[in-house]
Design an enzyme around this catalytic site. Structure first.
Site, PDB file in Angstrom:
ATOM      1  N   GLY A   1       0.902  -1.591  -0.103  1.00 13.04           N
ATOM      2  CA  GLY A   1      -0.334  -0.116   0.228  1.00 13.04           C
ATOM      3  C   GLY A   1       1.168   1.226   0.058  1.00 13.04           C
ATOM      4  O   GLY A   1       2.044   1.873   0.237  1.00 13.04           O
TER       5      GLY A   1
ATOM      6  N   CYS B   1       5.004  -6.442   1.725  1.00 14.38           N
ATOM      7  CA  CYS B   1       5.488  -4.868   1.982  1.00 14.38           C
ATOM      8  C   CYS B   1       4.990  -4.626   3.183  1.00 14.38           C
ATOM      9  O   CYS B   1       5.129  -4.600   4.046  1.00 14.38           O
ATOM     10  CB  CYS B   1       5.651  -4.174   0.648  1.00 14.38           C
ATOM     11  SG  CYS B   1       6.612  -2.307   0.450  1.00 14.38           S
ATOM     12  N   TYR B   2       3.681  -3.186   3.015  1.00 16.91           N
ATOM     13  CA  TYR B   2       2.959  -2.637   3.648  1.00 16.91           C
ATOM     14  C   TYR B   2       2.230  -4.080   4.522  1.00 16.91           C
ATOM     15  O   TYR B   2       1.988  -3.645   5.973  1.00 16.91           O
ATOM     16  CB  TYR B   2       2.181  -1.837   3.218  1.00 16.91           C
ATOM     17  CG  TYR B   2       1.370  -1.122   4.476  1.00 16.91           C
ATOM     18  CD1 TYR B   2       1.252   0.014   4.320  1.00 16.91           C
ATOM     19  CD2 TYR B   2      -0.534  -1.751   4.862  1.00 16.91           C
ATOM     20  CE1 TYR B   2       0.378   0.773   5.738  1.00 16.91           C
ATOM     21  CE2 TYR B   2      -1.329  -1.504   5.603  1.00 16.91           C
ATOM     22  CZ  TYR B   2      -0.321   0.214   5.753  1.00 16.91           C
ATOM     23  OH  TYR B   2      -0.988   0.998   6.993  1.00 16.91           O
TER      24      TYR B   2
ATOM     25  N   HIS C   1       8.420  -7.300  -3.687  1.00 17.95           N
ATOM     26  CA  HIS C   1       6.555  -7.481  -4.072  1.00 17.95           C
ATOM     27  C   HIS C   1       7.128  -9.245  -5.607  1.00 17.95           C
ATOM     28  O   HIS C   1       7.915  -8.573  -6.267  1.00 17.95           O
ATOM     29  CB  HIS C   1       6.450  -6.706  -5.283  1.00 17.95           C
ATOM     30  CG  HIS C   1       5.964  -5.845  -4.345  1.00 17.95           C
ATOM     31  ND1 HIS C   1       4.983  -5.180  -3.684  1.00 17.95           N
ATOM     32  CD2 HIS C   1       6.691  -4.407  -3.722  1.00 17.95           C
ATOM     33  CE1 HIS C   1       4.729  -4.126  -3.190  1.00 17.95           C
ATOM     34  NE2 HIS C   1       6.067  -3.732  -2.857  1.00 17.95           N
TER      35      HIS C   1
ATOM     36  N   GLU D   1       4.638 -10.548  -6.516  1.00 21.40           N
ATOM     37  CA  GLU D   1       3.723 -10.003  -7.510  1.00 21.40           C
ATOM     38  C   GLU D   1       4.225  -9.694  -9.026  1.00 21.40           C
ATOM     39  O   GLU D   1       3.641 -10.166  -9.872  1.00 21.40           O
ATOM     40  CB  GLU D   1       2.530  -9.778  -7.229  1.00 21.40           C
ATOM     41  CG  GLU D   1       2.356  -8.395  -7.140  1.00 21.40           C
ATOM     42  CD  GLU D   1       3.122  -7.458  -5.421  1.00 21.40           C
ATOM     43  OE1 GLU D   1       2.936  -6.479  -5.301  1.00 21.40           O
ATOM     44  OE2 GLU D   1       3.681  -9.240  -4.826  1.00 21.40           O
TER      45      GLU D   1
ATOM     46  N   ASP E   1     -12.537  -5.763 -24.633  1.00 24.52           N
ATOM     47  CA  ASP E   1     -13.212  -5.961 -23.089  1.00 24.52           C
ATOM     48  C   ASP E   1     -14.667  -6.318 -23.254  1.00 24.52           C
ATOM     49  O   ASP E   1     -15.424  -6.698 -22.230  1.00 24.52           O
ATOM     50  CB  ASP E   1     -13.266  -4.848 -22.439  1.00 24.52           C
ATOM     51  CG  ASP E   1     -10.909  -3.991 -22.292  1.00 24.52           C
ATOM     52  OD1 ASP E   1     -10.859  -5.502 -22.190  1.00 24.52           O
ATOM     53  OD2 ASP E   1     -10.571  -2.933 -22.285  1.00 24.52           O
TER      54      ASP E   1
ATOM     55  N   LYS F   1      -6.178  -8.200 -17.882  1.00 31.31           N
ATOM     56  CA  LYS F   1      -6.600  -8.047 -19.934  1.00 31.31           C
ATOM     57  C   LYS F   1      -6.458  -9.497 -19.901  1.00 31.31           C
ATOM     58  O   LYS F   1      -7.468  -9.699 -21.044  1.00 31.31           O
ATOM     59  CB  LYS F   1      -5.868  -7.472 -20.719  1.00 31.31           C
ATOM     60  CG  LYS F   1      -5.850  -7.243 -21.710  1.00 31.31           C
ATOM     61  CD  LYS F   1      -7.146  -6.521 -22.193  1.00 31.31           C
ATOM     62  CE  LYS F   1      -6.722  -5.025 -22.678  1.00 31.31           C
ATOM     63  NZ  LYS F   1      -8.062  -4.280 -22.838  1.00 31.31           N
TER      64      LYS F   1
END
Length: 551
Positions: free
Chosen positions: A76, A103-104, A202, A204, A263, A407
């Site tokens: 965050g 992290c946060y 991170h 991810e 989309d 996406k």
């Protein structure tokens, strides 16, 4: 710096019933406002587990009722010691469920366990070398030294406070990994009832090469996940939700704003599968489209998919709204507002008074970049007309079935729905159209110029077999004129910027290394075939720090 939207005192959110979830195993991610919170959810799904992104205001009791296999605390933008910083129910750590803080999320958990969180002497941002000291469970089969992506100004130090109610007697703090400037880059705190893992980096993001492996280790080695989640599960669940929400009353239905992009196309196909003829698609010709876009959409959806489609020419209205406007946020607001007014007029003219739902192909990058994250603390980077540019007096209920997908997940869903490759793999096109690719005021003359340049660019990308290897390619008309020479005469004409990126999720992106000979041919054709252009430049900035679109 992006504006930080501060979280307000909000009620405890409602979570879905356990029985309504599309899979028996669920991983819950508490979103503290990170720009990559949904990316964590996506990585979990890619690994074969169902993920659910929720507000950090959920209670431990709510989580207990969901019976998750594991809990992940996202990063965050705030510091845990700032007034009003988002927090979570500390009882989460006493559920006996494995928790991973990123992290946060790591800093918050450590603070609640009595450890110290303070501003670091040296901020870490970017790649760092991680030295792994414990290669069990979380770091199983990971090299002892590996690159990770850091983005933090605070650090954790100390040990869990003795007597802290979250830290049972017999708990131990183990340092799993460190970097040159961060001694506690990864930790483990365990006891018979506490299983907490924290990483300061991170995992991810793609900039952490073994990040996916670390997350998979958490899912399978720590949480003992079975790994049977598939996109077809999402499809079945979403169809049930759409049918339940829209209902079957006579005359009830959904209006879908169809643009022809992947989309809105997947959104329309999903809705058509769920409610059939209760769906009415409307394509609005805003005058801000790519060349021949209107004809392509009509042919594809009306003739091949047999979906009810109404085409409305509203170019004059949109262009009048944009007259004299140069601010990009104001452009998006005016375009978003005009879209709704046109839909409302169409609803009345077509007698669709029971079609009270307006469906849009909103994706999670649209949501998070507009500051609409679960924590209410995500950075507001840009305003998207389909999440942030809607008028306050909206008469429709919004239906956004793709709102939690990236996406690449939307493309997978399109494959499950049976859409053709030419639709699934189309490059994205922004809802506000070419208005956000013309820097400054939008005029008919500028639109015509940009349409010609963009068509040439895409022709060359396709003919050189680069369309599928690039994620998005487009031309931008800059508010810059420069001196040139054509023939024996001096020119003073416009500049076109070419933008091409490669990305998996559109949250981060790198500029595409298009061969120089292809770029040379693109430049030569645009300058020679588009009157009013005498210079072409190539954008080599990545996201971050830039965004993909220029506005």
């Amino acid at each position: 710096m992006p504006e930080i939207v501060t979280a307000q005192a909000l009620p405890i959110p409602k979570l879905p019933d356990r029985a309504a979830l599309p899979h028996g195993e669920v991983f819950v991610i508490l979103d503290f406002g990170s720009q990559t919170a949904q990316l964590i959810a996506r990585r979990v799904r890619e690994a074969g587990a169902f993920s659910l992104l929720v507000s950090p205001r959920v209670t431990a009791q709510q989580l207990r009722e969901l019976q998750p296999k594991g809990i992940i605390l996202s990063g965050g933008p705030a510091s845990v010691y700032e007034p009003g910083a988002p927090t979570c129910d500390p009882a989460i750590f006493s559920l006996g469920i494995p928790v991973l803080g990123i992290c946060y999320g790591m800093q918050l958990a450590c603070q609640q366990m009595g450890m110290t969180v303070a501003k670091a002497a040296r901020r870490e941002f970017g790649r760092a070398q991680l030295h792994i000291e414990d290669r069990k469970d979380l770091f199983g089969a990971i090299p002892e030294r590996t690159a990770v992506w850091m983005s933090h100004g605070d650090q954790v130090s100390g040990k869990p406070a003795s007597g802290n109610p979250l830290v049972p007697s017999g708990s131990s703090l183990e340092i799993l990994a460190s970097t040159e400037t961060c001694p506690l880059a990864a930790i483990r705190i365990t006891s018979p009832t506490l299983r907490f893992y924290g990483v300061q980096f991170h995992p991810e993001v793609t900039h952490t090469p073994h990040g996916v492996d670390i997350l998979r280790n958490f899912l399978y080695e720590v949480c003992k996940c079975g790994g049977s989640w598939r996109m077809s599960d999402f499809l079945e669940t979403e169809i049930k939700r759409i049918r339940a929400r829209v209902g079957t009353a006579a005359g009830s239905g959904v209006i879908c704003g169809l643009s022809g992009g992947v989309d809105s196309s997947v959104c329309a196909a999903l809705l058509h599968k769920a409610i059939g003829d209760q769906l009415q698609c409307i394509f609005i010709d805003t005058g801000l489209l790519r060349k021949n876009e209107r004809e392509l959409v009509e042919t594809t959806f009306r003739d091949h998919f047999h979906i009810k489609l109404k085409v409305i020419d509203a170019a004059d209205q949109f262009l009048n709204d944009l007259k004299g406007v140069t601010d990009p946020t104001e452009k998006r607001k005016r375009i978003g507002s005009r879209f709704i007014r046109v839909f409302e007029d169409a609803q009345a003219a077509m007698g669709l008074h029971g079609h009270n739902f307006l469906a849009q192909g909103t994706l999670y990058p649209d949501v998070i970049e507009s500051g609409h994250g679960h924590a209410g603390t995500s950075a507001s980077i840009k305003l998207h007309h389909n999440v942030g540019g809607l008028p306050d007096d909206l008469d429709f209920e919004l239906l956004e079935p793709l709102r939690d997908l990236f996406k690449d997940e939307v493309r997978k869903l399109g494959e499950v729905l049976g859409l053709p490759d030419q639709i699934i793999w189309r490059h994205p096109f922004p809802g506000p159209g070419l208005a956000v690719r013309i820097i400054g005021e939008v005029t008919r003359e500028k639109l015509a110029l940009l349409q010609e340049a963009d068509e040439i660019l895409l022709e060359e990308i396709v003919s050189n077999n680069l369309y599928r290897s690039t994620s998005q390619v487009f031309a931008v008309l800059l508010p810059v004129k420069s001196v040139g020479v054509m023939g024996d005469g001096r020119t003073y004409e416009s500049t076109i910027a070419v933008r091409a990126v490669e990305t998996q999720d559109f949250m981060t992106a790198d500029w595409a290394r298009i061969p120089f000979d292809v770029l040379a041919n693109i430049s030569n054709r645009i300058i020679n075939e588009v009157r009013g252009v005498n210079r072409v430049v190539y954008d080599i900035s990545s996201k971050p720090p830039a965004t993909i679109e220029w506005e």
